[in-house]
Scaffold this motif. Sequence first.
Motif, PDB file in Angstrom:
ATOM      1  N   ILE A   1      -6.252   1.413  -3.834  1.00 56.62           N
ATOM      2  CA  ILE A   1      -4.973   1.345  -3.118  1.00 56.62           C
ATOM      3  C   ILE A   1      -5.122   0.468  -1.878  1.00 56.62           C
ATOM      4  O   ILE A   1      -4.289  -0.396  -1.608  1.00 56.62           O
ATOM      5  CB  ILE A   1      -4.488   2.757  -2.749  1.00 56.62           C
ATOM      6  CG1 ILE A   1      -4.248   3.578  -4.018  1.00 56.62           C
ATOM      7  CG2 ILE A   1      -3.217   2.680  -1.908  1.00 56.62           C
ATOM      8  CD1 ILE A   1      -3.917   5.040  -3.754  1.00 56.62           C
TER       9      ILE A   1
ATOM     10  N   ALA B   1      -4.542   3.547   3.773  1.00 59.26           N
ATOM     11  CA  ALA B   1      -4.600   4.140   2.435  1.00 59.26           C
ATOM     12  C   ALA B   1      -5.111   5.574   2.482  1.00 59.26           C
ATOM     13  O   ALA B   1      -4.595   6.455   1.784  1.00 59.26           O
ATOM     14  CB  ALA B   1      -5.495   3.284   1.534  1.00 59.26           C
TER      15      ALA B   1
ATOM     16  N   GLU C   1       2.611   1.840  -3.340  1.00 60.72           N
ATOM     17  CA  GLU C   1       1.700   2.345  -4.358  1.00 60.72           C
ATOM     18  C   GLU C   1       1.483   3.845  -4.194  1.00 60.72           C
ATOM     19  O   GLU C   1       1.457   4.603  -5.184  1.00 60.72           O
ATOM     20  CB  GLU C   1       0.359   1.607  -4.280  1.00 60.72           C
ATOM     21  CG  GLU C   1      -0.689   2.062  -5.279  1.00 60.72           C
ATOM     22  CD  GLU C   1      -0.360   1.717  -6.719  1.00 60.72           C
ATOM     23  OE1 GLU C   1      -1.008   2.268  -7.626  1.00 60.72           O
ATOM     24  OE2 GLU C   1       0.565   0.897  -6.948  1.00 60.72           O
TER      25      GLU C   1
ATOM     26  N   THR D   1      -2.518   8.641   1.430  1.00 59.30           N
ATOM     27  CA  THR D   1      -2.812   9.496   0.271  1.00 59.30           C
ATOM     28  C   THR D   1      -2.979  10.948   0.679  1.00 59.30           C
ATOM     29  O   THR D   1      -2.585  11.862  -0.052  1.00 59.30           O
ATOM     30  CB  THR D   1      -4.068   9.009  -0.474  1.00 59.30           C
ATOM     31  OG1 THR D   1      -5.167   8.914   0.451  1.00 59.30           O
ATOM     32  CG2 THR D   1      -3.839   7.645  -1.114  1.00 59.30           C
TER      33      THR D   1
ATOM     34  N   VAL E   1       0.833  -1.199   0.000  1.00 56.80           N
ATOM     35  CA  VAL E   1       0.000   0.000   0.000  1.00 56.80           C
ATOM     36  C   VAL E   1       0.867   1.248   0.000  1.00 56.80           C
ATOM     37  O   VAL E   1       0.645   2.181  -0.787  1.00 56.80           O
ATOM     38  CB  VAL E   1      -0.950  -0.016   1.220  1.00 56.80           C
ATOM     39  CG1 VAL E   1      -1.710   1.304   1.332  1.00 56.80           C
ATOM     40  CG2 VAL E   1      -1.926  -1.188   1.124  1.00 56.80           C
TER      41      VAL E   1
END
Length: 326
Positions: free
Chosen positions: A132, A113, A77, A117, A74
């Motif tokens: 994600i 996630a 990404e 982000t 995670v």
Amino acid sequence: MKATARAHPIQGIVKYHGMRDEQLRLPYHDSISVCTAPSNTTTTVAFEPDRSEDSYVVDGEVVDGSGADRIRKVVDEVRERAGVDHRVQVESVNNFQSNIGLGSSASGFAALARAATEAVGLDLSLPEVSTIARLGSASAARAVTGGFSDLHTGLNDEDCRSERLDVPDEFVDDLRIVIAKVPSYKETGHAHAEAADSHMFQARLAHIHAQLAEARDALREGDFERVFETAEHDSLSLAATTMTGPSGWVYWKPDTIEVFDAVRELRSEADVPAYFSTDTGATVYVNTRAEHADEVEAAIADCGVETDVWKVGGPAHVLDKSDALF
């Protein structure tokens, strides 16, 4: 580059079982779940340019091995999408018991996630964030969007993402989820890994689309009995597939079966709208209406099983800076 987020765990309504792609965690079919509150996971993520290595801590314990690998997927990404290469510090706490079948991996990866982000400034919709979170746990995709959510299968992020279902407010407000906590360590990943090897798996795939259609229609109509009859039957189907895999995984315990019997007795003898549901664990969700929650909880307590009463939880969301864990 730091943020904190909170997410709720999930109860599967129509569960997914098995993954067609282990790396991307792409399930064989759609799945529907409901987030549960006030149970939640709070996670703080900080990308730090001076840090020499990643650090992952959950409930005060350093995470390593396969757990760390899932977190790293995670985080990596997010790093790739944001174009940053800083090492990260992650701390996470659950306000409910984990490893007893209550969806803690879903809330954990959803909160991770959402916080990650936010920390790097990615401007993503919740369905986009769900792709994600899915890299850590497919169920986490649905924990991102919250409420009653539907994770669509597919071979890419454009298709395999979660969307929140439109469910009548009165249905959501009236639902009570009585948790019958049956402690039993589970390893969901093992069951998913060998799901397709069960001789029952193809039979499950053959009927799962009808189950999904039934659940979606019943949720849209706010039909309590249809929704949770479907969840109860799907729990039995999931267990049949799991128990007939190569390892013969049996997650239920004697207390699990006793709760099933108590719920069926409430329905048949007291006309109480109550339906059991399980994921890959021994703990039981008992879905009922608000006016019957005390009666259902008392019946489960008579089985000698510890209980909580939860409601429907919302989507993963960012918290104030003052709520950071470090």
